[in-house]
Motif scaffolding. Structure first.
Motif, PDB file in Angstrom:
ATOM      1  N   ALA A  51      11.761 101.766  45.416  1.00 55.59           N
ATOM      2  CA  ALA A  51      12.988 101.624  46.181  1.00 55.59           C
ATOM      3  C   ALA A  51      14.014 102.650  45.582  1.00 55.59           C
ATOM      4  O   ALA A  51      14.480 103.693  46.471  1.00 55.59           O
ATOM      5  N   LEU A  52      14.215 102.569  44.435  1.00 56.30           N
ATOM      6  CA  LEU A  52      15.319 103.474  43.695  1.00 56.30           C
ATOM      7  C   LEU A  52      14.412 105.043  43.995  1.00 56.30           C
ATOM      8  O   LEU A  52      15.554 105.756  43.840  1.00 56.30           O
ATOM      9  N   ARG A  53      13.425 105.112  43.480  1.00 52.58           N
ATOM     10  CA  ARG A  53      12.911 106.490  43.565  1.00 52.58           C
ATOM     11  C   ARG A  53      12.470 106.953  45.284  1.00 52.58           C
ATOM     12  O   ARG A  53      12.981 108.064  45.302  1.00 52.58           O
ATOM     13  N   ASN A  54      12.119 106.166  45.865  1.00 50.92           N
ATOM     14  CA  ASN A  54      11.651 106.742  46.986  1.00 50.92           C
ATOM     15  C   ASN A  54      12.554 106.366  48.410  1.00 50.92           C
ATOM     16  O   ASN A  54      12.152 107.054  49.361  1.00 50.92           O
ATOM     17  N   TRP A  60      19.870 101.631  51.194  1.00 53.85           N
ATOM     18  CA  TRP A  60      20.514 102.653  50.177  1.00 53.85           C
ATOM     19  C   TRP A  60      21.899 103.264  50.845  1.00 53.85           C
ATOM     20  O   TRP A  60      22.847 103.319  50.387  1.00 53.85           O
ATOM     21  N   LYS A  61      21.713 103.423  52.234  1.00 58.31           N
ATOM     22  CA  LYS A  61      22.974 104.120  52.868  1.00 58.31           C
ATOM     23  C   LYS A  61      24.117 103.080  52.923  1.00 58.31           C
ATOM     24  O   LYS A  61      25.406 103.318  53.163  1.00 58.31           O
ATOM     25  N   ALA A  62      23.629 101.781  53.299  1.00 55.33           N
ATOM     26  CA  ALA A  62      24.908 100.982  53.356  1.00 55.33           C
ATOM     27  C   ALA A  62      25.490 100.811  51.833  1.00 55.33           C
ATOM     28  O   ALA A  62      26.729 100.640  51.975  1.00 55.33           O
ATOM     29  N   VAL A  63      24.621 100.604  50.715  1.00 59.92           N
ATOM     30  CA  VAL A  63      25.334 100.642  49.470  1.00 59.92           C
ATOM     31  C   VAL A  63      26.243 101.797  49.363  1.00 59.92           C
ATOM     32  O   VAL A  63      27.316 101.746  48.538  1.00 59.92           O
ATOM     33  N   GLU A  64      25.575 103.012  49.768  1.00 63.62           N
ATOM     34  CA  GLU A  64      26.140 104.386  49.573  1.00 63.62           C
ATOM     35  C   GLU A  64      27.628 104.247  50.159  1.00 63.62           C
ATOM     36  O   GLU A  64      28.570 105.110  49.576  1.00 63.62           O
ATOM     37  N   LEU A  65      27.770 103.710  51.294  1.00 66.51           N
ATOM     38  CA  LEU A  65      29.127 103.483  51.882  1.00 66.51           C
ATOM     39  C   LEU A  65      30.092 102.908  51.329  1.00 66.51           C
ATOM     40  O   LEU A  65      31.431 103.262  51.138  1.00 66.51           O
ATOM     41  N   VAL A  66      29.606 101.845  50.331  1.00 66.63           N
ATOM     42  CA  VAL A  66      30.636 101.191  49.460  1.00 66.63           C
ATOM     43  C   VAL A  66      30.774 102.033  48.339  1.00 66.63           C
ATOM     44  O   VAL A  66      32.193 102.259  47.852  1.00 66.63           O
ATOM     45  N   ALA A  67      29.874 102.775  47.653  1.00 70.59           N
ATOM     46  CA  ALA A  67      30.083 103.908  46.567  1.00 70.59           C
ATOM     47  C   ALA A  67      31.062 104.735  47.178  1.00 70.59           C
ATOM     48  O   ALA A  67      31.852 105.249  46.102  1.00 70.59           O
ATOM     49  N   ASN A  68      30.858 105.522  48.281  1.00 67.73           N
ATOM     50  CA  ASN A  68      31.806 106.665  48.862  1.00 67.73           C
ATOM     51  C   ASN A  68      33.110 105.859  49.156  1.00 67.73           C
ATOM     52  O   ASN A  68      33.982 106.914  49.463  1.00 67.73           O
ATOM     53  N   LEU A 105      18.010  95.554  46.238  1.00 63.05           N
ATOM     54  CA  LEU A 105      19.383  95.636  46.540  1.00 63.05           C
ATOM     55  C   LEU A 105      20.215  95.772  45.076  1.00 63.05           C
ATOM     56  O   LEU A 105      21.035  96.424  44.985  1.00 63.05           O
ATOM     57  N   MET A 106      19.706  95.011  44.364  1.00 65.94           N
ATOM     58  CA  MET A 106      20.101  94.918  42.987  1.00 65.94           C
ATOM     59  C   MET A 106      20.183  96.053  42.349  1.00 65.94           C
ATOM     60  O   MET A 106      21.035  96.779  41.618  1.00 65.94           O
ATOM     61  N   ALA A 107      19.102  96.858  42.322  1.00 62.72           N
ATOM     62  CA  ALA A 107      18.723  98.062  41.485  1.00 62.72           C
ATOM     63  C   ALA A 107      19.479  99.234  42.262  1.00 62.72           C
ATOM     64  O   ALA A 107      20.205  99.955  41.452  1.00 62.72           O
ATOM     65  N   ILE A 108      19.460  99.144  43.492  1.00 59.11           N
ATOM     66  CA  ILE A 108      20.266 100.272  44.260  1.00 59.11           C
ATOM     67  C   ILE A 108      21.838 100.017  43.946  1.00 59.11           C
ATOM     68  O   ILE A 108      22.341 101.043  43.749  1.00 59.11           O
ATOM     69  N   GLY A 109      22.216  98.980  44.124  1.00 61.84           N
ATOM     70  CA  GLY A 109      23.661  98.624  43.959  1.00 61.84           C
ATOM     71  C   GLY A 109      24.008  98.671  42.440  1.00 61.84           C
ATOM     72  O   GLY A 109      25.163  99.621  42.224  1.00 61.84           O
ATOM     73  N   LYS A 110      23.237  98.556  41.555  1.00 69.34           N
ATOM     74  CA  LYS A 110      23.392  98.943  39.921  1.00 69.34           C
ATOM     75  C   LYS A 110      23.520 100.525  39.895  1.00 69.34           C
ATOM     76  O   LYS A 110      24.401 101.287  39.135  1.00 69.34           O
ATOM     77  N   PHE A 111      22.751 101.323  40.485  1.00 70.20           N
ATOM     78  CA  PHE A 111      22.332 102.588  40.492  1.00 70.20           C
ATOM     79  C   PHE A 111      23.667 103.314  41.134  1.00 70.20           C
ATOM     80  O   PHE A 111      24.217 104.133  40.480  1.00 70.20           O
ATOM     81  N   ALA A 162      24.924  85.470  48.948  1.00 69.62           N
ATOM     82  CA  ALA A 162      25.244  85.393  47.411  1.00 69.62           C
ATOM     83  C   ALA A 162      25.646  86.731  46.970  1.00 69.62           C
ATOM     84  O   ALA A 162      25.669  87.693  47.450  1.00 69.62           O
ATOM     85  N   SER A 163      26.986  86.709  46.057  1.00 64.36           N
ATOM     86  CA  SER A 163      27.272  88.127  45.591  1.00 64.36           C
ATOM     87  C   SER A 163      26.812  88.353  44.427  1.00 64.36           C
ATOM     88  O   SER A 163      26.582  87.801  43.451  1.00 64.36           O
ATOM     89  N   PHE A 164      26.720  89.772  44.087  1.00 65.89           N
ATOM     90  CA  PHE A 164      26.165  90.508  42.922  1.00 65.89           C
ATOM     91  C   PHE A 164      27.702  90.745  42.058  1.00 65.89           C
ATOM     92  O   PHE A 164      28.119  91.557  42.167  1.00 65.89           O
ATOM     93  N   LEU A 165      27.833  89.613  41.154  1.00 63.50           N
ATOM     94  CA  LEU A 165      28.995  89.750  40.399  1.00 63.50           C
ATOM     95  C   LEU A 165      28.830  90.726  39.269  1.00 63.50           C
ATOM     96  O   LEU A 165      27.977  90.883  38.647  1.00 63.50           O
ATOM     97  N   GLY A 166      29.724  91.517  39.045  1.00 63.28           N
ATOM     98  CA  GLY A 166      29.656  92.699  37.919  1.00 63.28           C
ATOM     99  C   GLY A 166      29.675  93.999  38.538  1.00 63.28           C
ATOM    100  O   GLY A 166      29.649  95.122  37.808  1.00 63.28           O
ATOM    101  N   LEU A 167      29.093  94.368  39.592  1.00 62.13           N
ATOM    102  CA  LEU A 167      29.009  95.681  40.373  1.00 62.13           C
ATOM    103  C   LEU A 167      30.327  96.079  40.720  1.00 62.13           C
ATOM    104  O   LEU A 167      31.358  95.124  41.063  1.00 62.13           O
ATOM    105  N   GLN A 168      30.672  97.430  40.521  1.00 61.25           N
ATOM    106  CA  GLN A 168      31.899  97.888  41.058  1.00 61.25           C
ATOM    107  C   GLN A 168      32.013  98.073  42.612  1.00 61.25           C
ATOM    108  O   GLN A 168      32.198  98.992  42.998  1.00 61.25           O
ATOM    109  N   GLY A 169      31.872  96.953  43.181  1.00 65.13           N
ATOM    110  CA  GLY A 169      31.976  96.977  44.494  1.00 65.13           C
ATOM    111  C   GLY A 169      31.304  95.610  44.996  1.00 65.13           C
ATOM    112  O   GLY A 169      30.407  95.079  44.422  1.00 65.13           O
TER     113      GLY A 169
END
Lengths: 326, 326
Positions: A67-70, A77-85, A100-106, A277-284
């Protein structure tokens, strides 16, 4: 697009949530043509929703690394990117947890001091509810990670329930200090010396549901098994109870009269009620809905996201960690 | 002498079991004066029970090593010794699990090929019941040990349920082969290449109670948490259901009519009904009763012991292991 049923479940939930929360702007990320045709005309008029096209989808079978590579063009990806931006405050997905965890972390990164995010959920107890983490993001955890989970869970409980010094326990197979594996024992020592956490000691599996601690900390393997075992037991008990009300004419009549009462009881522990469930520790804020959830369950996940934003959970966790590592 | 209530619970259970099983000779091991005064006169006439004095007791707080070093005069030690000497076919205790395991291992030894015994219990499922091991004897398990558990659990299921090729699954946090820790993944590979075990693949927590596999294998930490979480959920659901029948006049009346039905349902999953875990892998039958059990629950544990002897479980496990390691 994610989850066992895709937009068929998530879309009605989003529309219902949008109608009830006119002050929240919702971005639905996914295949535009598919979403547009699924969207009832009357609903597409809602001013607080918009579509964002994503041509690709993360499949449930995709490995996180794949998922992370391709899958940079996927809805996830785009949904998490909205948070990152900074274009969105939170992201909710019913899709592939590992991806979701990998993309969130990345895209979002973890806060300083956090090795990997932890999956945290509210669980019902005899006293109300508690928070449990990790529920599957980290198969094996170091004692340092368990301590990080304890701090994050504490802050979550402070923020959501207003408790000043929420109690924290480590899940173990006995209350005695000699029990358990090395990581758990070492984490116990670290936590008992830590003034930032109101550490109670070990908790056993049955203590979770008695509500013996506000925050229950464990590694992701144990937590995931505990969570799914709980669902399994609840399902078995509910279906057996239902069956025993259908076993005889007497039971069927009683069951008819008892229906509101039984439904009430059932709803109280319905997994959907605690979905999100929330991914605690992510910056978002990233919220994972159960893949097999109903529309009602997905609304719960959206509410968890709203709560995380309203109470500034990620920021508060960051501040608490900064104090801790000071 | 063991368990939360000692002879107050175990003694009535033993007497009731002795009356129902006149062909079984029971030796009650413990403090003779205490047992003699607790024993009703009418009951001490039972021809199939006798007392064996033991001046010492293993405390619940004793470490296994302490029990092993200092408690050779304890009731637990002497009871296991009866099995080791061939004077008894099985030993049942409600006492300290770790000490029972250590004393059992020391006096009885494990079968060739078994590193350490595993605690195994029957769990109720939607399809009937399954066997789950390890439930707490081995905090961390190698893949070799998990394979040993799978073989022993298989043989137990064959012997007790007459199934020819019972299905075996490894408890994991996902069905995919990439999930879980290294030991579980390695054990999966070993089991799938093993003609002696009908290996199904991974099972998740909720699959246990659906009855997806006849035998569920996991390490003792995960198994113990799963077992206790199950008890906790069942207690919470039962007490909440009870409360909701007491919430209103309407509920109370309904509850009165529904009482037999609800009691039936409750009994079906009452932990006491499934009380009695066996230490598989020991060269002799040793049964551990829950420390907090009722007299009824202790009778179940005695029945498990009877079953183990009737079906020659230890011998069958030994033969199966011999074929496997051949």
């Amino acid at each position: 697009m994610g989850g066992d049923s895709g937009p068929r479940v998530t879309l009605p939930a989003i529309l219902s949530f949008a109608r009830q929360n006119q002050d929240i702007q919702l971005v639905i990320v996914g295949d535009e043509s598919q979403l547009a045709t699924s969207l009832p005309d009357s609903q597409s008029q809602l001013e607080n929703i918009r579509l964002l096209h994503a041509p690709d989808v993360v499949e449930m079978s995709d490995k996180p690394a794949t998922a992370l590579r391709n899958k940079q063009q996927s809805s996830m990806w785009k949904a998490v990117e909205l948070v990152a931006n900074g274009e969105a405050d939170a992201c909710v997905s019913a899709g592939n947890t590992g991806a979701l965890m990998a993309i969130g972390k990345f895209l979002l990164k973890t806060f300083p001091g956090i090795d990997r995010p932890a999956i945290c959920k509210t669980v019902p107890t005899a006293k109300g509810h508690s928070y449990m983490l990790d529920l599957g993001a980290n198969v094996e955890c170091s004692s340092d990670q368990l301590v990080q989970f304890a701090i994050m869970g504490s802050e979550l409980s402070c923020a959501l329930d207003g408790s000043e010094r929420p109690t924290v326990s480590l899940l173990n197979i006995g209350a005695e200090a000699i029990k358990g594996n090395e990581e758990v024992r070492l984490a116990a020592t670290m936590l008992s010396e830590n003034p930032h956490v109101n550490y109670l000691g070990f908790i056993e599996g049955d203590g979770i549901y008695r509500g013996d601690a506000d925050v229950v900390v464990c590694d992701g393997f144990v937590g995931n098994v505990a969570l799914k075992v709980s669902e399994g037991v609840a399902q078995l008990l509910a279906s057996t109870l239902q069956a025993s009300f259908k076993d005889s004419q007497y039971g069927r009549i009683l069951g008819w009269f008892a229906r509101p009462l039984l439904r009430n009881w059932h709803n109280k522990f319905e997994p959907g009620r605690y979905n999100g469930a929330s991914f605690l520790g992510l910056q978002g804020a990233v919220i994972k809905s159960h893949g097999g959830t109903t529309a009602e369950g997905f609304i719960s996940a959206l509410q968890v996201a709203k709560e995380q934003v309203d109470k500034s959970i990620p920021q508060r966790i960051n501040e608490r960690l900064a104090r801790f590592f000071d």
